[in-house]
Design an enzyme around this catalytic site. Structure first.
Site, PDB file in Angstrom:
ATOM      1  N   CYS A  12      11.223  31.260  -3.286  1.00 13.07           N
ATOM      2  CA  CYS A  12      12.066  30.302  -2.649  1.00 13.07           C
ATOM      3  C   CYS A  12      11.140  29.237  -2.289  1.00 13.07           C
ATOM      4  CB  CYS A  12      12.594  30.880  -1.452  1.00 13.07           C
ATOM      5  SG  CYS A  12      11.308  31.722  -0.364  1.00 13.07           S
ATOM      6  N   ASP A 414      15.770 -11.119 -13.581  1.00  7.40           N
ATOM      7  CA  ASP A 414      15.047 -11.978 -14.470  1.00  7.40           C
ATOM      8  C   ASP A 414      16.400 -12.445 -15.506  1.00  7.40           C
ATOM      9  OD1 ASP A 414      13.178 -13.397 -15.864  1.00  7.40           O
ATOM     10  OD2 ASP A 414      12.781 -11.715 -17.368  1.00  7.40           O
ATOM     11  N   ASP A 607       6.905 -11.095 -14.427  1.00 10.02           N
ATOM     12  CA  ASP A 607       7.882 -10.414 -13.547  1.00 10.02           C
ATOM     13  C   ASP A 607       6.813  -9.098 -12.621  1.00 10.02           C
ATOM     14  OD1 ASP A 607      10.075 -11.814 -14.264  1.00 10.02           O
ATOM     15  OD2 ASP A 607      10.008 -10.454 -16.036  1.00 10.02           O
TER      16      ASP A 607
END
Length: 804
Positions: A12, A414, A607
């Site tokens: 768990c 762009d 960019d």
């Protein structure tokens, strides 16, 4: 140093948190992250072997096994759990007969015999499920209790209590025993863990598919002979031999041969592409037809395929910010629940003076509480999303990018090569003279032949071959060229190069496009309209974001006229033109300062500053390495639909994560009071057996809910899109399979204009369904119920000659 390990034995989220806490205490450890889903641990440490050994020693002391090699353990683990469940069930059924037979009037032996049989059968089942006890007790003593601790505590307390009552019965006493509850808990939790393991395997199915694609061996040329070697033995410079059906094992350059490569694994593109000598081939592609000899350039972990798999795997086990809340709760969950169970026992004992009743409610609280649902809420959804994204050509670098992308309210786009093809093409031609189009095309092609200008190549491609040669060529900077052809002077370029005042009305009509004039000393002969065409699906992608209240912002280095033309066609919210790289980054910074969550999409070096500045940077996979490195999400497909897929898939994943967390908190908030007997006065209470079943189902629900992510359909995959894709494929195949249609040789085609004229003429012939004209091969192929004579007649009427 950063290393990854396989950790077995976690049950768990408390186990994962316990391992993280334990490893983080070792001096020299910088960071540690444990994934329950992937059963893995990423460890950043000083690099000293002593530190690594100490971390492994401490984790193994908790009862977990640690190894550096990745094991194919998912199916093996589920098989073990299934076997354990079935054996437990074999012994549980007779135990249930002895404990509940009286309710159904079944014949039973003496009470002491029944109790003895129940005690022995329960002990066998406890022995079969001893891992709950060994793991739970070890974790408890190490100060990191987990789900196993709760299950072991509930089962052992119920069993010990029942043994005491049984001994008292031997001595003449009486009481209620809970043998069936003590082992029913173990059996049902084992069943739940088996179903959970199987479902978790399904969430990572797409990742497993990727990993299984690569072959174990490959053929290479050594001293002129083919030799089969293991994949890891291939080195840079080896010549790899590939035939039909082979998967490309490395990145490289083709030395010999030609073939069609199915690159859908890496790019998502469904149609194979043709490659030949000098072309690059990417690992993961499959040879659909042909033969290749490939020089290995990038091998092993450096290959594109290996990097994609590692990126997807790393993202699938990373933690989203929202998971921090669940981790904090899981960290204190077991001690808190144990305290609530003890208080429940004391309160019922004081109120009812009934030891059996108080015991039943206390055990029910221990059994029904579920830290697993909290721990699995985020990881299963992240793994499903990253796996599904990989199959769609979308790579999320981490879980945080999924969460953040789902919340964006601005996306900067762009223009060139992101929304547009990034390649200039002649969009329209206007003949302003009495000269035939074909003659003007021959003149224009000859005039542009000596030029290296980017616009010259697209005009030459449109106009086709020419018999003319420029006798004199003079380039005038910023204007165009002056040439002499066949003794006459011609001008090609912008309006300023034409000696006579040119009509510039077309420039107003086609603002944003480039207008190229062809003229002579008397005036303008023709006008070419050149533009960068939008990618298919660009408009639908922008509409998708706008429909989800995400403002689209066009940011381009192009002039404002070009930006406005694209923006008008796409319907973007705002426009910024003539931008430098730092300007794009400033816009992202400004929007973030105003409280916006910003995504940026781009493909170039220019960019990358904005990609880093934005909350989520999205790089087009065909772009530069700098842009891809700066991004949080990478689009491997060339079509712009991939951007919409990345956004919609992130939204779906985060919606499911929130749903899972709500369910996990809500379940425990409601289930624990019910199990504690808060509604007993209304006649509603739970037994430990029902509580165990509810706990198992809660974890299973979280995992199954995450599987809904795999049902996501690719953008543009509606019935019409599927049909269109099918038609595109048929058209592509027509170029190579003549037997599927009627193919004729056409003489006289010189340029794209000629090609368009023939296509238009053939499309008008009744019965024609498909038309494909190949300018290079001088052929026209048609499909449909049509006679050869009708096709030939249409071509002749268009002004071209049909050859046998």
């Amino acid at each position: 140093m950063e290393k990854k390990y396989q950790v077995e034995g976690m049950s768990c989220s408390a186990c994962a948190l316990g391992i993280e806490k334990c490893a983080a205490k070792v001096e020299g450890v910088e960071a540690v992250s444990v994934s329950l889903m992937d059963k893995s641990m990423r460890l950043s440490f000083s690099g000293e072997e002593a530190v690594e050994r100490e971390v492994i020693r401490r984790i193994e002391a908790l009862g977990y096994s640690v190894s550096e090699e990745r094991k194919e353990g998912a199916s093996a683990e589920s098989a073990k759990l299934l076997k354990r469940f079935l054996f437990s069930l074999i012994f549980l059924l007779p135990l249930m007969y002895f404990s509940m037979g009286e309710m159904f009037s079944f014949p039973l032996p003496a009470t002491w015999v029944s109790l003895t049989a129940e005690m022995i059968l329960a002990a066998v089942i406890i022995g079969l499920n001893h891992k709950f006890f060994t793991g739970g007790v070890r974790a408890l003593f190490k100060g990191v209790p987990n789900m196993d601790t709760l299950v072991a505590l509930a089962s052992s307390v119920a069993y010990v209590y029942s043994v005491v009552i049984t001994v008292m019965t031997y001595l003449g006493g009486s009481g209620t025993v809970f043998f069936e509850a003590s082992v029913m808990v173990l059996t049902l939790v084992t069943l739940g863990k088996f179903l959970e393991e199987k479902s978790k395997g399904r969430t990572g199915r797409e990742i497993e598919k990727l990993m299984r694609l690569m072959p174990a061996k490959a053929r290479i040329l050594r001293e002129g002979n083919e030799t089969e070697v293991a994949l890891e033995e291939i080195v840079v410079g080896d010549s790899v031999v590939l035939r039909q059906g082979d998967r490309v094992p490395v990145d490289g350059v083709i030395l010999k041969g030609s073939a069609f490569l199915d690159t859908s694994v890496m790019t998502g593109e469904p149609l194979p592409r043709e490659v030949t000598e000098g072309d690059e081939a990417v690992s993961g592609s499959r040879v659909t037809s042909g033969y290749l000899v490939l020089r290995a350039e990038k091998v092993g972990v450096d290959s594109a395929f290996s990097q994609v798999v590692e990126m997807v795997r790393a993202a699938s086990v990373s933690k989203a910010p929202v998971q921090k809340i669940a981790d904090k709760v899981s960290g204190v969950f077991v001690p808190v629940v144990t305290g609530i169970a003890f208080l429940t026992f004391l309160l019922w004992l004081l109120l009812s003076r009934d030891l059996a009743l108080a015991f039943k409610y206390g055990v029910s609280v221990l059994v029904i509480s579920c830290p697993c649902a909290l721990g699995l809420a985020t990881p299963v959804a992240v793994m499903a999303a990253t796996g599904k994204g990989a199959s769609l050509g979308v790579l999320y670098k981490n879980a945080e990018s999924i969460e953040t992308f789902s919340k964006v309210d601005h996306i900067l786009l762009d223009k060139t090569a992101t929304l547009t093809e990034g390649k200039m093409r002649v969009r329209e031609f206007f003949n302003l003279s009495i000269v035939e189009d074909e003659e003007l095309f021959r003149i224009a092609s000859a005039a542009e032949a000596p030029s290296l200008h980017p616009l010259a190549s697209c005009i030459k491609e449109f106009c086709g071959e020419t018999p003319y040669v420029a006798e004199r060529y003079e380039y005038r900077t910023g204007k165009g060229a002056v040439v002499s052809i066949e003794g006459r002077t011609y001008y090609i370029g912008n309006a300023a190069v034409i000696p006579v005042r040119a009509d510039r009305s077309k420039e107003e009509i086609y603002r944003g496009d480039t207008v190229v004039y062809l003229g002579d000393d008397e005036g303008v002969l023709g006008i070419f309209i050149v533009s960068d065409s939008l990618k298919k699906g660009a408009k639908e992608t922008v509409e998708c974001f706008e429909a989800h209240s995400v403002q689209t912002v066009l940011c381009t280095g192009d002039n404002l006229h070009a930006a406005f033309a694209v923006a008008k066609e796409l319907g973007v919210s705002s426009i910024h033109g003539e931008m430098l790289p730092e300007d794009k980054a400033e816009i992202a910074k400004k929007l973030k300062a105003e409280g916006g969550i910003v995504a940026m999409t781009g493909d170039g070096v220019n960019d990358s500053p904005a990609l880093k500045t934005a909350d989520v940077g999205i790089a087009v996979g065909t772009g530069t390495d700098v842009a891809i490195d700066a991004a949080d999400v990478v689009l491997q497909r060339e079509d712009i639909y991939a951007l919409a897929d990345a956004y919609l898939l992130a939204r779906r994943a985060f919606r499911i994560i929130k749903g899972n967390l709500f369910w996990a908190f809500f379940y425990n908030l409601i289930a624990i009071p019910v199990a504690a007997g808060a509604f007993a006065a209304l006649g509603f209470s739970l037994t430990p057996t029902i509580s165990a079943a509810a706990m198992s189902l809660s974890s299973l629900f979280v995992v199954l809910n995450a599987l809904r992510i795999n049902a996501y359909k690719k953008m543009g995959s509606s019935a019409e899109k599927s049909e269109a894709s099918k038609d595109d494929k048929e058209e592509k195949e027509m170029c190579f399979k003549k037997e599927e249609g009627l193919t004729l040789r056409v003489e006289g085609m010189m340029c794209e204009h000629c090609k368009a004229r023939v296509e238009k003429a053939l499309a008008a012939v009744p019965g024609v369904k498909k038309v494909k004209v190949d300018l290079a091969k001088k052929t026209a192929t048609v499909r449909g119920d049509v006679a050869k004579e009708s096709v030939a007649s249409a071509i002749t009427e268009a002004g071209y000659q049909v050859l046998e």
